[in-house]
Design a protein around this motif. Structure first.
Motif, short mmCIF file in Angstrom:
data_model
loop_
_atom_site.label_atom_id
_atom_site.label_comp_id
_atom_site.label_asym_id
_atom_site.label_seq_id
_atom_site.Cartn_x
_atom_site.Cartn_y
_atom_site.Cartn_z
N TYR A 195 0.87 -1.19 0.00
CA TYR A 195 0.00 0.00 0.00
C TYR A 195 0.90 1.23 0.00
O TYR A 195 1.89 1.28 0.74
N GLU A 197 1.37 5.75 -0.70
CA GLU A 197 0.91 7.12 -0.91
C GLU A 197 2.08 7.92 -1.47
O GLU A 197 3.24 7.63 -1.15
N MET A 319 -1.49 3.37 -5.56
CA MET A 319 -1.89 4.78 -5.57
C MET A 319 -2.99 5.03 -6.60
O MET A 319 -3.91 5.83 -6.37
N LYS A 322 -6.02 3.36 -5.02
CA LYS A 322 -6.25 3.75 -3.63
C LYS A 322 -6.61 2.53 -2.78
O LYS A 322 -7.59 2.53 -2.00
N ASP A 323 -5.81 1.48 -2.94
CA ASP A 323 -6.10 0.23 -2.26
C ASP A 323 -4.80 -0.57 -2.10
O ASP A 323 -3.77 -0.26 -2.72
#
Length: 333
Positions: A195, A197, A319, A322-323
């Motif tokens: 995961y 960001e 990204m 979003k998972d």
């Protein structure tokens, strides 16, 4: 002494200069030539050291040599590696190994089919602090590993690195792979999920300059990598590689570039850092040359390069969606 004959293809990546300096002092190596379509990038080194220049790397591959070191823009790694393998040359390829899983698979398969070695340039494995930490962990000194936190924070490199057409990505692709390779090597487990960001926090550029990549390994160990181009021009050193490895019976902290002197001069008005320690690029190049000369498997394989890069590629997919992303999804596609 039978020398290992090596050619270098592209000086687009600055690491090529370091590899060249190491090759020049190795008596068992003969540098056959340097190929680069931009002559200006290599004119000084070929002239200063009397090394043959090739505008077209195919002409260098046709010469009498055993292996090549590839330091081109990321997008060209796969094509050049496969051309070298088809010409019967062993390959040391700069990281990241490729920019897609499929092309990295093709690189590995082409090298295997032609019975040549493919080594990924991960010199951080040869840093003394990293080696000592791995040995301590292998001896069980901190028990079972629970989590690993790593950083690779550097100066924004500019040039083709921020052009996604040539680089394949930004800070996440550039700076995830070194620490990810160390985590895999030390934890002895494959990453299972990712995961991530990212953001453009420090520079107005076409790609991300900062990211946080979270990993869970098959073994249950969790990891996180702070990957960024966050170091300003005034920062005294280009960046860092650090890890904090948390075990059931202790913690090991690694500052991979800690072997340095801090120098303060009134006329410079800021601190300067200089190394006194071991040169990781020297050990990397020596390991490659020795593997070719002795006919044994390189210590950092193409598969190592693929697995580390797959985490960065999964980060981009994470990204986008979003998972959390399963690494197997990328590797089995």
């Amino acid at each position: 002494m039978t020398k290992v004959k090596i050619g270098m293809i592209s000086f687009a990546h600055s690491h090529a200069n370091s590899y060249l300096q190491e090759l020049l002092v190795m008596p068992e190596v003969e540098i056959v030539g340097i190929a680069d379509e931009e002559r200006a990038r290599v004119e000084a080194v070929t002239g200063n050291h009397g090394i043959a220049y090739y505008e077209d790397y195919h002409a260098l591959l046709a010469a009498d040599l055993d292996a090549v070191i590839i330091c081109s823009e990321n997008v060209h790694h796969a094509r050049i590696t496969m051309d070298a393998a088809n010409a019967g040359k062993h390959v040391l390829c700069e990281k990241p190994l490729g920019i897609t899983v499929s092309e990295m698979r093709s690189m590995i398969e082409t090298c295997e089919r032609n019975q040549v070695q493919l080594m990924t340039a991960f010199p951080c494995r040869y840093l003394p602090a990293v080696i000592e930490a791995k040995q301590a962990i292998d001896r069980g000194e901190i028990g079972s590993i629970i989590a690993v936190k790593g950083t690779n924070r550097g100066t924004m490199p500019g040039r083709w690195f921020i052009d996604p057409v040539l680089s394949g990505g930004g800070a996440i692709l550039d700076h995830t792979v070194h620490v990810m390779d160390l985590m895999r090597w030390i934890v002895r487990s494959e990453p299972a999920t990712v995961y991530a960001e990212s953001g453009k926090l420090f520079h107005d550029i076409p790609v991300e300059d900062a990211g946080m990549v979270h990993i869970q390994f098959d073994s249950g160990v969790v990891g996180v990598i702070d990957t960024s181009w966050s170091r300003s021009k005034s920062f005294p050193f280009w960046g860092d590689v650090t890890m904090e490895i948390i075990g059931t019976e202790g913690v090991i902290s690694i500052d991979a570039f800690a072997q340095k002197n801090e120098i303060y001069e009134d006329d410079k008005l800021k601190a300067q850092w200089s190394y006194w320690g071991d040169r990781m690029d020297s050990y990397l190049v020596q390991a490659f040359v020795q593997s070719i000369a002795e006919g044994h498997t390189v210590p950092i394989t193409g598969e190592d390069g693929l697995q580390a890069t797959a985490v960065a590629l999964a980060a981009y997919e994470s990204m986008k969606r979003k998972d959390t992303i399963a690494i197997s999804e990328l590797l089995e596609a």
